[in-house]
Design a protein around this motif. Sequence first.
Motif, PDB file in Angstrom:
ATOM      1  N   VAL A  22     -69.047  21.386  -7.655  1.00  0.00           N
ATOM      2  CA  VAL A  22     -68.097  22.523  -8.298  1.00  0.00           C
ATOM      3  C   VAL A  22     -66.817  22.907  -7.295  1.00  0.00           C
ATOM      4  O   VAL A  22     -65.859  23.087  -7.601  1.00  0.00           O
ATOM      5  CB  VAL A  22     -68.853  23.736  -8.834  1.00  0.00           C
ATOM      6  N   VAL A 307     -63.433  23.883 -13.960  1.00  0.00           N
ATOM      7  CA  VAL A 307     -64.738  23.507 -13.131  1.00  0.00           C
ATOM      8  C   VAL A 307     -65.842  24.156 -13.736  1.00  0.00           C
ATOM      9  O   VAL A 307     -66.689  23.642 -13.822  1.00  0.00           O
ATOM     10  CB  VAL A 307     -64.399  24.169 -11.778  1.00  0.00           C
ATOM     11  N   TRP A 308     -65.664  25.491 -14.280  1.00  0.00           N
ATOM     12  CA  TRP A 308     -66.774  26.141 -14.708  1.00  0.00           C
ATOM     13  C   TRP A 308     -67.224  25.614 -16.223  1.00  0.00           C
ATOM     14  O   TRP A 308     -68.344  25.604 -16.650  1.00  0.00           O
ATOM     15  CB  TRP A 308     -66.496  27.604 -14.635  1.00  0.00           C
ATOM     16  N   ALA A 311     -69.241  22.785 -15.373  1.00  0.00           N
ATOM     17  CA  ALA A 311     -70.539  23.049 -15.217  1.00  0.00           C
ATOM     18  C   ALA A 311     -71.447  23.277 -16.184  1.00  0.00           C
ATOM     19  O   ALA A 311     -72.524  22.871 -16.483  1.00  0.00           O
ATOM     20  CB  ALA A 311     -70.464  24.068 -14.029  1.00  0.00           C
TER      21      ALA A 311
END
Length: 396
Positions: A22, A307-308, A311
């Motif tokens: 991440v 990025v989140w 994830a």
Amino acid sequence: MPDPFDPSPDSGDRFTFGLWTVGNPGADPFGPRTRPRIPPTEIVAGLAKAGAWGVNLHDNDLVPFDASPTERDLLVKEFQQALADHGLVVPMATTNLFSHPVFRDGAFTASDAAVRAFAVRKAMKGIELGVELGASTVVFWGGREGVETDAARDCRDGLGWYRECLDFLCGWVKDQGWDLKFALEAKPNEPRGDIYLATTGHMLHFIETLEHPEMCGVNPEVAHENMPGLSMVHAVGQAMEAGKLFHIDLNAQRIGRYDQDLRFGSEDLKGAFFLVRMLEGTCGHPAYDGPRHFDAHAYRTEDVDGVWDFAAGCMRSYKILVARAAAFDADPEVQEILEHNHADPDGIGPILAGFNASNLAALEELVLDPDSLATRGHRYERLDQLAMEHLMGARS
Ligand code: GCO
Ligand code: MN
Ligand code: MN
């Protein structure tokens, strides 16, 4: 109503990400980073919010290569505080033995003994850091252990030095009284032209030649098995059968390309389905009990919000695949086909389970007609279509 595919450690999910995953800022060999570096303490907060259970790291993801001991201690303290604040654990730690130019010709396999000594000392410091953070598994990925040209050294020398270094580190860990496991990660190439011990299968054999094989297992990675077109499911299956699946690197990859490290499930969905089915044991064999670790990163196009999204996507796809695999294995039609194929109504199987005089006699007495055996179809077309229909959500 909570979404059943949202991850949460409270419902038993054990998802982990590396700081470097991440935290990947989107640089590639053709251009610099495209998003800011997220400080480790913020990564911890973000992962906890996303529903992860733990965070893994290389020594230098947290402590820069040239940090002073005081700087190191401060960084570790801040990180530990963040872990405590957000309830995250560090189950795995690893050592960066590939970025610094000192490792240009390898770390444990470098031709220069002084470089090998430096690598072992750096690995010891990396392990100490892992122990301080509570890790129970130490991963070794030998990214620079290889060659561009075999003129450089005989690979038998390289392998011998690799073994010496791992034996040294196992001996040292035992001497310290630590209960740690080493998980060795194979990759066929990149960054070296050819990396030694190219696949999980190579690694499994090499482990048996070590001084403390019981301490060492494997860390197979989807991308690393798929790059050369091999089956990750078979690599993991062999590791599990040998009791050697000590860790796993989940991501996605298209065959024949550079190491893409894509969001889990985003390529080769069918491979991911059978992998999850195997890890979760929905087909009957024991499940893998270690963390479900993602070694992947967001597309270079993404900002920090992306990025989140990345994830969450890894963890959600894993959970969706768990549900699809369970439904497949619970499907009466699937069970019927499998039972039919495995039936053995004449009790022949046990005859082959051990050579002895009575099994030999029984084998010789069997009436086996190859022409009649060859007429039997196995219904794998139907079985695979059932897998696909579960995977595509057309059957529940
Ligand atoms: C890679 C590897 C690494 C390792 C990591 C942890 O291809 O770059 O997969 O990401 O997994 O160094 O050991
Ligand atoms: Mn990896
Ligand atoms: Mn990789």
